[in-house]
Design an enzyme around this catalytic site. Structure first.
Site, PDB file in Angstrom:
ATOM      1  N   HIS A  18      47.623  37.280  42.046  1.00  0.00           N
ATOM      2  CA  HIS A  18      46.968  38.429  41.406  1.00  0.00           C
ATOM      3  C   HIS A  18      46.100  37.954  40.243  1.00  0.00           C
ATOM      4  O   HIS A  18      44.980  38.433  40.047  1.00  0.00           O
ATOM      5  CB  HIS A  18      48.016  39.426  40.882  1.00  0.00           C
ATOM      6  CG  HIS A  18      48.886  40.020  41.948  1.00  0.00           C
ATOM      7  ND1 HIS A  18      50.250  40.063  41.859  1.00  0.00           N
ATOM      8  CD2 HIS A  18      48.574  40.611  43.136  1.00  0.00           C
ATOM      9  CE1 HIS A  18      50.755  40.655  42.928  1.00  0.00           C
ATOM     10  NE2 HIS A  18      49.761  40.987  43.724  1.00  0.00           N
ATOM     11  N   LYS A  42      60.829  55.463  43.589  1.00  0.00           N
ATOM     12  CA  LYS A  42      61.086  54.125  44.116  1.00  0.00           C
ATOM     13  C   LYS A  42      61.511  53.197  42.997  1.00  0.00           C
ATOM     14  O   LYS A  42      60.836  53.069  41.985  1.00  0.00           O
ATOM     15  CB  LYS A  42      59.820  53.583  44.807  1.00  0.00           C
ATOM     16  CG  LYS A  42      60.081  53.104  46.209  1.00  0.00           C
ATOM     17  CD  LYS A  42      58.802  52.881  46.956  1.00  0.00           C
ATOM     18  CE  LYS A  42      58.576  51.410  47.247  1.00  0.00           C
ATOM     19  NZ  LYS A  42      57.240  51.193  47.825  1.00  0.00           N
ATOM     20  N   ARG A  91      44.528  37.757  51.547  1.00  0.00           N
ATOM     21  CA  ARG A  91      45.159  36.460  51.790  1.00  0.00           C
ATOM     22  C   ARG A  91      44.982  36.005  53.229  1.00  0.00           C
ATOM     23  O   ARG A  91      44.905  34.829  53.513  1.00  0.00           O
ATOM     24  CB  ARG A  91      46.667  36.554  51.500  1.00  0.00           C
ATOM     25  CG  ARG A  91      46.993  36.597  50.041  1.00  0.00           C
ATOM     26  CD  ARG A  91      48.427  36.985  49.808  1.00  0.00           C
ATOM     27  NE  ARG A  91      48.627  38.379  50.130  1.00  0.00           N
ATOM     28  CZ  ARG A  91      49.742  39.046  49.905  1.00  0.00           C
ATOM     29  NH1 ARG A  91      50.776  38.421  49.391  1.00  0.00           N
ATOM     30  NH2 ARG A  91      49.835  40.321  50.198  1.00  0.00           N
ATOM     31  N   SER A 129      54.925  38.826  46.328  1.00  0.00           N
ATOM     32  CA  SER A 129      55.844  39.421  45.351  1.00  0.00           C
ATOM     33  C   SER A 129      57.251  39.622  45.934  1.00  0.00           C
ATOM     34  O   SER A 129      58.247  39.433  45.240  1.00  0.00           O
ATOM     35  CB  SER A 129      55.308  40.765  44.858  1.00  0.00           C
ATOM     36  OG  SER A 129      54.103  40.585  44.153  1.00  0.00           O
TER      37      SER A 129
HETATM   38  P1  ADP Z   1      50.438  46.612  47.122  1.00  0.00           P
HETATM   39  O1  ADP Z   1      51.876  47.010  47.146  1.00  0.00           O
HETATM   40  O2  ADP Z   1      49.493  47.714  46.776  1.00  0.00           O
HETATM   41  O3  ADP Z   1      49.976  45.798  48.311  1.00  0.00           O
HETATM   42  P2  ADP Z   1      50.580  44.172  45.637  1.00  0.00           P
HETATM   43  O4  ADP Z   1      51.066  44.065  44.236  1.00  0.00           O
HETATM   44  O5  ADP Z   1      51.404  43.521  46.683  1.00  0.00           O
HETATM   45  O6  ADP Z   1      50.363  45.688  45.864  1.00  0.00           O
HETATM   46  O7  ADP Z   1      49.119  43.579  45.761  1.00  0.00           O
HETATM   47  C1  ADP Z   1      47.998  44.097  45.101  1.00  0.00           C
HETATM   48  C2  ADP Z   1      46.732  43.407  45.616  1.00  0.00           C
HETATM   49  O8  ADP Z   1      46.814  42.011  45.400  1.00  0.00           O
HETATM   50  C3  ADP Z   1      46.483  43.562  47.110  1.00  0.00           C
HETATM   51  O9  ADP Z   1      45.082  43.625  47.324  1.00  0.00           O
HETATM   52  C4  ADP Z   1      47.029  42.306  47.697  1.00  0.00           C
HETATM   53  O10 ADP Z   1      46.395  41.976  48.925  1.00  0.00           O
HETATM   54  C5  ADP Z   1      46.659  41.320  46.619  1.00  0.00           C
HETATM   55  N1  ADP Z   1      47.533  40.161  46.608  1.00  0.00           N
HETATM   56  C6  ADP Z   1      48.870  40.112  46.740  1.00  0.00           C
HETATM   57  N2  ADP Z   1      49.331  38.846  46.664  1.00  0.00           N
HETATM   58  C7  ADP Z   1      48.240  38.077  46.483  1.00  0.00           C
HETATM   59  C8  ADP Z   1      48.043  36.674  46.371  1.00  0.00           C
HETATM   60  N3  ADP Z   1      49.054  35.793  46.442  1.00  0.00           N
HETATM   61  N4  ADP Z   1      46.799  36.248  46.183  1.00  0.00           N
HETATM   62  C9  ADP Z   1      45.773  37.121  46.132  1.00  0.00           C
HETATM   63  N5  ADP Z   1      45.883  38.441  46.251  1.00  0.00           N
HETATM   64  C10 ADP Z   1      47.098  38.913  46.438  1.00  0.00           C
END
Ligand code: ADP
Length: 150
Positions: A18, A42, A91, A129
């Site tokens: 992120h 949640k 990703r 995550s």
């Molecule tokens: P959501 O639950 O809305 O998918 P996330 O917190 O998992 O939220 O992810 C938010 C954004 O960050 C999404 O666009 C996701 O694709 C992106 N993202 C998640 N992990 C990574 C990563 N390792 N590298 C780049 N972008 C990521």
């Protein structure tokens, strides 16, 4: 006019992946609003308030970054912050399929909000995550995957 992008996500937790997307976003936009989507029904693993503080640490209180929690439509929050762009990270093809559907709905809800996708740097593409939560829950080391100290 200031170019503002909103970067919505669960960020439970906010990872190096992120962090990478936001830093790339800062090259394109004057301000990035990191928006932690929080559904009150949640249960989260990392509390929202803690995560806001940690993300603030990671960006050293950079004035081009805002961090907020929200529980409403992302398009409504974007309007409140005058954000004309919605930033998301990609990703792999699984992300693409999912993001494609979300982007269509976003367009349907607000034709003025443009989704922008940035490709993850390969060294962060495997960071997820959900896996970090599982490792942390059982006492595993996650320091190198996060842009702050837990
Ligand atoms: P959501 O639950 O809305 O998918 P996330 O917190 O998992 O939220 O992810 C938010 C954004 O960050 C999404 O666009 C996701 O694709 C992106 N993202 C998640 N992990 C990574 C990563 N390792 N590298 C780049 N972008 C990521």
């Amino acid at each position: 006019m200031k170019r503002v992008a909103i970067f919505p996500g669960s960020f439970d937790p906010f990872t190096n992946g992120h962090f990478d997307i936001v830093n790339k976003g800062l090259k394109l936009f004057d301000e990035v609003v990191i928006a932690i989507g929080h559904n009150t029904n949640k249960q989260r693993y990392f509390p929202v308030e803690d995560m806001i503080a940690k993300i603030g640490e990671a960006f050293n209180d950079n004035e081009h970054i805002k961090i907020v929690a929200y529980s409403e439509l992302t398009v409504s929050l974007a309007r409140k912050h005058n954000a004309k762009f919605l930033l998301r990270g990609l990703r792999n093809t699984t992300d693409f399929e999912y993001e494609n559907s979300i982007a269509q709905v976003t367009k349907y809800l607000d034709n003025d909000l443009e989704s922008v996708f940035l490709i993850t740097s390969p060294q962060y593409a495997a960071i997820n995550s959900t896996i970090i939560r599982e490792v942390h829950r059982y006492g595993g080391k996650v320091d190198d995957l996060l842009p702050y100290k837990l």
